[in-house]
Design a protein around this motif. Sequence first.
Motif, PDB file in Angstrom:
ATOM      1  N   GLY A 201      -3.279   4.242  -7.596  1.00  0.00           N
ATOM      2  CA  GLY A 201      -3.457   3.073  -6.717  1.00  0.00           C
ATOM      3  C   GLY A 201      -2.722   3.586  -4.997  1.00  0.00           C
ATOM      4  N   PRO A 202      -3.163   5.065  -4.886  1.00  0.00           N
ATOM      5  CA  PRO A 202      -2.988   5.040  -3.834  1.00  0.00           C
ATOM      6  C   PRO A 202      -4.032   5.245  -3.243  1.00  0.00           C
ATOM      7  CG  PRO A 202      -2.306   7.010  -4.416  1.00  0.00           C
ATOM      8  CD  PRO A 202      -1.893   5.666  -5.732  1.00  0.00           C
ATOM      9  N   VAL A 203      -5.081   5.527  -3.678  1.00  0.00           N
ATOM     10  CA  VAL A 203      -6.197   4.571  -3.480  1.00  0.00           C
ATOM     11  C   VAL A 203      -6.712   3.671  -2.661  1.00  0.00           C
ATOM     12  CG1 VAL A 203      -8.700   5.564  -3.753  1.00  0.00           C
ATOM     13  CG2 VAL A 203      -7.378   7.304  -3.822  1.00  0.00           C
ATOM     14  N   ASP A 204      -6.264   2.809  -4.309  1.00  0.00           N
ATOM     15  CA  ASP A 204      -6.589   1.588  -3.559  1.00  0.00           C
ATOM     16  C   ASP A 204      -5.864   0.759  -2.660  1.00  0.00           C
ATOM     17  OD1 ASP A 204      -8.494   1.309  -5.744  1.00  0.00           O
ATOM     18  OD2 ASP A 204      -6.727   0.148  -7.071  1.00  0.00           O
ATOM     19  N   ARG A 205      -4.750   1.480  -1.813  1.00  0.00           N
ATOM     20  CA  ARG A 205      -3.678   0.639  -0.494  1.00  0.00           C
ATOM     21  C   ARG A 205      -5.147   1.529  -0.203  1.00  0.00           C
ATOM     22  NH1 ARG A 205      -0.131   1.439  -4.489  1.00  0.00           N
ATOM     23  NH2 ARG A 205       0.501   3.543  -3.947  1.00  0.00           N
ATOM     24  N   MET A 206      -5.234   2.553   0.349  1.00  0.00           N
ATOM     25  CA  MET A 206      -5.524   3.420   1.384  1.00  0.00           C
ATOM     26  C   MET A 206      -7.239   2.500   2.091  1.00  0.00           C
ATOM     27  SD  MET A 206      -7.335   6.897   1.816  1.00  0.00           S
ATOM     28  CE  MET A 206      -6.025   7.561   1.615  1.00  0.00           C
ATOM     29  N   SER A 207      -8.054   2.034   0.117  1.00  0.00           N
ATOM     30  CA  SER A 207      -8.930   0.628   1.208  1.00  0.00           C
ATOM     31  C   SER A 207      -8.683  -0.066   1.506  1.00  0.00           C
ATOM     32  CB  SER A 207     -10.098   1.159  -0.422  1.00  0.00           C
ATOM     33  OG  SER A 207     -11.224   0.629  -0.479  1.00  0.00           O
ATOM     34  N   GLN A 208      -8.198  -0.889   0.731  1.00  0.00           N
ATOM     35  CA  GLN A 208      -7.211  -2.255   1.849  1.00  0.00           C
ATOM     36  C   GLN A 208      -7.050  -1.953   3.232  1.00  0.00           C
ATOM     37  OE1 GLN A 208      -7.707  -5.070   0.201  1.00  0.00           O
ATOM     38  NE2 GLN A 208      -6.787  -5.850   2.308  1.00  0.00           N
ATOM     39  N   LEU A 209      -5.832  -0.938   3.637  1.00  0.00           N
ATOM     40  CA  LEU A 209      -5.682  -0.808   4.557  1.00  0.00           C
ATOM     41  C   LEU A 209      -7.040  -0.427   5.750  1.00  0.00           C
ATOM     42  CD1 LEU A 209      -2.510   1.529   3.738  1.00  0.00           C
ATOM     43  CD2 LEU A 209      -2.759  -0.665   5.294  1.00  0.00           C
ATOM     44  N   GLY A 210      -7.932   0.458   5.027  1.00  0.00           N
ATOM     45  CA  GLY A 210      -8.993  -0.007   6.138  1.00  0.00           C
ATOM     46  C   GLY A 210      -9.973  -0.433   6.359  1.00  0.00           C
ATOM     47  N   ASN A 211     -10.035  -1.368   5.174  1.00  0.00           N
ATOM     48  CA  ASN A 211     -10.858  -2.383   5.131  1.00  0.00           C
ATOM     49  C   ASN A 211      -9.626  -4.071   6.846  1.00  0.00           C
ATOM     50  OD1 ASN A 211     -12.574  -1.912   3.018  1.00  0.00           O
ATOM     51  ND2 ASN A 211     -11.522  -3.337   2.107  1.00  0.00           N
ATOM     52  N   GLU A 212      -8.708  -3.673   6.804  1.00  0.00           N
ATOM     53  CA  GLU A 212      -8.502  -4.549   6.908  1.00  0.00           C
ATOM     54  C   GLU A 212      -8.308  -3.946   8.890  1.00  0.00           C
ATOM     55  OE1 GLU A 212      -3.641  -4.845   6.258  1.00  0.00           O
ATOM     56  OE2 GLU A 212      -4.435  -5.434   4.160  1.00  0.00           O
ATOM     57  N   TYR A 213      -7.702  -2.945   8.744  1.00  0.00           N
ATOM     58  CA  TYR A 213      -7.792  -2.054   9.593  1.00  0.00           C
ATOM     59  C   TYR A 213      -9.429  -2.328  10.805  1.00  0.00           C
ATOM     60  CZ  TYR A 213      -8.389   1.566  13.672  1.00  0.00           C
ATOM     61  OH  TYR A 213      -8.561   2.620  14.629  1.00  0.00           O
ATOM     62  N   SER A 214     -11.078  -1.695  10.020  1.00  0.00           N
ATOM     63  CA  SER A 214     -12.036  -1.721  11.074  1.00  0.00           C
ATOM     64  C   SER A 214     -12.297  -3.517  11.732  1.00  0.00           C
ATOM     65  CB  SER A 214     -12.966  -1.308   9.950  1.00  0.00           C
ATOM     66  OG  SER A 214     -12.856  -2.107   8.870  1.00  0.00           O
ATOM     67  N   ALA A 215     -11.835  -4.533  10.147  1.00  0.00           N
ATOM     68  CA  ALA A 215     -12.126  -5.583  10.609  1.00  0.00           C
ATOM     69  C   ALA A 215     -11.324  -5.808  12.139  1.00  0.00           C
ATOM     70  CB  ALA A 215     -11.534  -6.643   8.946  1.00  0.00           C
ATOM     71  N   ALA A 216     -10.128  -6.143  12.092  1.00  0.00           N
ATOM     72  CA  ALA A 216      -9.160  -5.750  13.111  1.00  0.00           C
ATOM     73  C   ALA A 216     -10.103  -5.772  14.638  1.00  0.00           C
ATOM     74  CB  ALA A 216      -8.067  -6.140  12.882  1.00  0.00           C
ATOM     75  N   VAL A 217     -10.715  -4.351  14.328  1.00  0.00           N
ATOM     76  CA  VAL A 217     -10.741  -3.719  15.303  1.00  0.00           C
ATOM     77  C   VAL A 217     -12.163  -4.332  16.061  1.00  0.00           C
ATOM     78  CG1 VAL A 217     -11.922  -1.384  16.660  1.00  0.00           C
ATOM     79  CG2 VAL A 217      -9.957  -1.886  15.038  1.00  0.00           C
TER      80      VAL A 217
END
Length: 376
Positions: free
Chosen positions: A257-273
Amino acid sequence: MTTSAGPAGFWSYTHRDDEIEEGRIRRLAQKIANEFEGITADEFDVFIDKKDIRWGDEWRSRIDSALSGSTFFIPIITPRFLKSEECRREILTFVGHAKSLGLEELLLPILYFDVPQLRDSDPSDEVVALVAERQYVDWTKLRLENEDSPDYRKEVNRLAARLVEIIEKTAEVEPPPVTLPDNADADDEPGMLELMADAEMALPGWASVMDNFNEELREIGERVAKANEEMAASDARGGGFAGRLRITQQLSNDLKGPVDRMSQLGNEYSAAVVAVDPGVLGIIRMVEEEGVTDENAEQVRSFFEVVREAGAQNRSMVDSLQEFADSLHGPANLSKSMRPVIKKMRASLQHFMDGKAVWDEWDRRISEVSERLDLS
């Protein structure tokens, strides 16, 4: 620093891939350059060896001087390329500058070994997404051909001709207006201060993503610590390896669960930057070209300081994540059930490493422009 104004290509690849191919990747670069010269009678300056100081000097000089319609970045895409932090940093840096100038076609990827992620409809890896959105050249079958075969030579000719076509097409391209996400209410032609304000407003959103990411990291740490306590208790009861295996398998399930959420946050972060990168680079270039006045000097300094402080926070977080990732070697070797979870965690870390590459480029350009305009 002087730089050649003629056509040039920066070849980005991993040396191990070239070793595996017995030098074919480097030879391909020279064959394309030779074919270009044969077609146009103009030399195509190809930069192959990144250990050569000339590669780095020309790289910085060309991207800092607003590129030109004849400076290409040619990454050789392989699974190993996508794992190379240096190669990923180069492609992200080039794409940011190229997009800020409306010159995306100067990115010309060559798919050399098959990369299954490129067939995903919505790749989560930001570098894979950048390659997928370009019209990359598929060399996966041609690499198996003899270099002197008619098919191989025809494709070399086709690729050289494509370079010529792109140069002609981009010769009159005007840089697009500098834009940033979520500035729909701005005037049609916003000025420097409006653009800096838009960029400044985007930074807190990234900070929030980092805070959420750290929260998931904290939860993972707590679950790992709990599993370690349970292992110690199991060992004391004589549970042996079977007891350890059961606890490790449960830990793997608990972390999904937390790793899936971590992955999603990473995707959002790099895409935004990556999305805002061309706009920030455009602002920095605008400051460099237009200079500063007594009226806006303080605002420019403030904007540069905001970007630098946010970048420093990013680097600090990435360093902490790297330490955490390095500590996972032991758990990964305990049970195969942990390997997919840890692999996903490392992929999440890569998203933030990509972001760091973008922040580092902003910091480098800001430092150079600040020194040139005496903004320190």
